[in-house]
Design a protein around this motif. Sequence first.
Motif, PDB file in Angstrom:
ATOM      1  N   VAL A 163      -2.107  78.650 -14.299  1.00 18.29           N
ATOM      2  CA  VAL A 163      -2.383  79.225 -12.975  1.00 18.29           C
ATOM      3  C   VAL A 163      -2.789  78.112 -12.011  1.00 18.29           C
ATOM      4  O   VAL A 163      -2.323  78.065 -10.860  1.00 18.29           O
ATOM      5  N   PHE A 164      -3.636  77.203 -12.448  1.00 20.01           N
ATOM      6  CA  PHE A 164      -4.034  76.076 -11.607  1.00 20.01           C
ATOM      7  C   PHE A 164      -2.813  75.250 -11.189  1.00 20.01           C
ATOM      8  O   PHE A 164      -2.686  74.850 -10.024  1.00 20.01           O
ATOM      9  N   ILE A 165      -1.925  74.989 -12.139  1.00 16.99           N
ATOM     10  CA  ILE A 165      -0.733  74.197 -11.837  1.00 16.99           C
ATOM     11  C   ILE A 165       0.137  74.900 -10.795  1.00 16.99           C
ATOM     12  O   ILE A 165       0.636  74.276  -9.852  1.00 16.99           O
ATOM     13  N   GLN A 166       0.301  76.217 -10.928  1.00 14.80           N
ATOM     14  CA  GLN A 166       1.103  76.969  -9.960  1.00 14.80           C
ATOM     15  C   GLN A 166       0.503  76.891  -8.562  1.00 14.80           C
ATOM     16  O   GLN A 166       1.218  76.712  -7.568  1.00 14.80           O
ATOM     17  N   GLU A 167      -0.822  77.015  -8.475  1.00 11.77           N
ATOM     18  CA  GLU A 167      -1.478  76.932  -7.165  1.00 11.77           C
ATOM     19  C   GLU A 167      -1.411  75.520  -6.599  1.00 11.77           C
ATOM     20  O   GLU A 167      -1.229  75.331  -5.393  1.00 11.77           O
ATOM     21  N   ALA A 168      -1.537  74.525  -7.463  1.00 12.05           N
ATOM     22  CA  ALA A 168      -1.424  73.129  -7.011  1.00 12.05           C
ATOM     23  C   ALA A 168      -0.015  72.834  -6.517  1.00 12.05           C
ATOM     24  O   ALA A 168       0.170  72.135  -5.512  1.00 12.05           O
ATOM     25  N   ASP A 169       0.981  73.362  -7.209  1.00  9.34           N
ATOM     26  CA  ASP A 169       2.378  73.176  -6.775  1.00  9.34           C
ATOM     27  C   ASP A 169       2.597  73.718  -5.362  1.00  9.34           C
ATOM     28  O   ASP A 169       3.370  73.164  -4.579  1.00  9.34           O
ATOM     29  N   LYS A 170       1.918  74.813  -5.028  1.00  7.80           N
ATOM     30  CA  LYS A 170       2.074  75.419  -3.700  1.00  7.80           C
ATOM     31  C   LYS A 170       1.421  74.586  -2.596  1.00  7.80           C
ATOM     32  O   LYS A 170       1.959  74.466  -1.499  1.00  7.80           O
ATOM     33  N   LEU A 171       0.238  74.026  -2.885  1.00  8.56           N
ATOM     34  CA  LEU A 171      -0.579  73.430  -1.827  1.00  8.56           C
ATOM     35  C   LEU A 171      -0.495  71.908  -1.710  1.00  8.56           C
ATOM     36  O   LEU A 171      -0.667  71.371  -0.611  1.00  8.56           O
ATOM     37  N   LEU A 172      -0.264  71.213  -2.807  1.00  7.09           N
ATOM     38  CA  LEU A 172      -0.275  69.748  -2.745  1.00  7.09           C
ATOM     39  C   LEU A 172       0.750  69.137  -1.790  1.00  7.09           C
ATOM     40  O   LEU A 172       0.462  68.093  -1.176  1.00  7.09           O
ATOM     41  N   PRO A 173       1.940  69.734  -1.612  1.00  8.01           N
ATOM     42  CA  PRO A 173       2.873  69.144  -0.641  1.00  8.01           C
ATOM     43  C   PRO A 173       2.296  69.037   0.769  1.00  8.01           C
ATOM     44  O   PRO A 173       2.714  68.176   1.545  1.00  8.01           O
ATOM     45  N   GLN A 174       1.316  69.885   1.109  1.00  5.89           N
ATOM     46  CA  GLN A 174       0.691  69.819   2.438  1.00  5.89           C
ATOM     47  C   GLN A 174       0.001  68.474   2.684  1.00  5.89           C
ATOM     48  O   GLN A 174      -0.154  68.055   3.821  1.00  5.89           O
ATOM     49  N   ILE A 175      -0.416  67.816   1.606  1.00  5.84           N
ATOM     50  CA  ILE A 175      -1.095  66.527   1.747  1.00  5.84           C
ATOM     51  C   ILE A 175      -0.267  65.390   1.138  1.00  5.84           C
ATOM     52  O   ILE A 175      -0.784  64.317   0.835  1.00  5.84           O
ATOM     53  N   GLY A 176       1.028  65.645   0.966  1.00  3.92           N
ATOM     54  CA  GLY A 176       1.937  64.600   0.492  1.00  3.92           C
ATOM     55  C   GLY A 176       1.729  64.209  -0.949  1.00  3.92           C
ATOM     56  O   GLY A 176       1.918  63.040  -1.323  1.00  3.92           O
ATOM     57  N   SER A 177       1.369  65.188  -1.791  1.00  3.62           N
ATOM     58  CA  SER A 177       1.126  64.880  -3.203  1.00  3.62           C
ATOM     59  C   SER A 177       1.814  65.904  -4.089  1.00  3.62           C
ATOM     60  O   SER A 177       2.479  66.823  -3.608  1.00  3.62           O
ATOM     61  N   LYS A 178       1.619  65.745  -5.393  1.00  2.00           N
ATOM     62  CA  LYS A 178       2.225  66.672  -6.347  1.00  2.00           C
ATOM     63  C   LYS A 178       1.413  66.674  -7.640  1.00  2.00           C
ATOM     64  O   LYS A 178       0.525  65.851  -7.842  1.00  2.00           O
ATOM     65  N   VAL A 179       1.783  67.624  -8.519  1.00  2.00           N
ATOM     66  CA  VAL A 179       1.136  67.746  -9.818  1.00  2.00           C
ATOM     67  C   VAL A 179       1.753  66.730 -10.781  1.00  2.00           C
ATOM     68  O   VAL A 179       2.974  66.589 -10.852  1.00  2.00           O
ATOM     69  N   ARG A 180       0.889  66.036 -11.504  1.00  2.00           N
ATOM     70  CA  ARG A 180       1.335  65.186 -12.611  1.00  2.00           C
ATOM     71  C   ARG A 180       1.431  66.077 -13.844  1.00  2.00           C
ATOM     72  O   ARG A 180       0.413  66.467 -14.417  1.00  2.00           O
ATOM     73  N   LYS A 181       2.636  66.430 -14.232  1.00  2.00           N
ATOM     74  CA  LYS A 181       2.838  67.375 -15.326  1.00  2.00           C
ATOM     75  C   LYS A 181       3.183  66.640 -16.620  1.00  2.00           C
ATOM     76  O   LYS A 181       3.893  65.646 -16.608  1.00  2.00           O
TER      77      LYS A 181
END
Length: 198
Positions: free
Chosen positions: A114-132
């Motif tokens: 769930v955390f990863i899904q929410e991070a995937d949605k919001l991190l692009p707003q600050i020019g970042s991404k999830v390290r999976k």
Amino acid sequence: MTKMFILSAGHGKDTPGKRDPDGKLQEWEFNRRLVKRIVYYAEQMNIPVVVLDHEETDTPLSQRVARANKYGRNTCYISIHGNAAGDGKNWMNARGWAIYTSKGFTSADPIANVFIQEADKLLPQIGSKVRKYKQKLYEEDWEENFYVLKNTIMPAVLTENMFYDCKKDNAIMQSEEGIDVLARIHANAMKRIMEEGL
């Protein structure tokens, strides 16, 4: 089923290293600033939350776990950190956000998803991404037997909120927008975890 969240700001001001090469961003301060913002959003969303560590100095891991375990199994422990790729002496290139659970499939793994899904949605707003972590078939969280993940009686996750020894991530971590996005990732995930009965 999670009825409350326990937030723990990793490290204290006396922990060696744990700062950027310029010494301007110290992890203990960042972690506590982020926890405060998460609490703000959690309260807005009526999410039951408790902050485990109020001290500026480092709380021993065994003491953190003992404090957390008093709240019982129907809670979720979230350890908040900033990441580093080096020894703090040089700027590095590693970037991004990640989440850890203990090794093997546990009740923390669906929570991490769930955390990863929410991070995937919001991190692009600050020019970042999830390290999976790409080597598991069904999960993208990282796994380590960190003491707080292995010894709490409730599901536990550890979030690594960008790299403070990367100049681009460091700038995000020091910005209001960066702190806000990182806090909303946590709060949004916490809300879903309760709604979905995890």
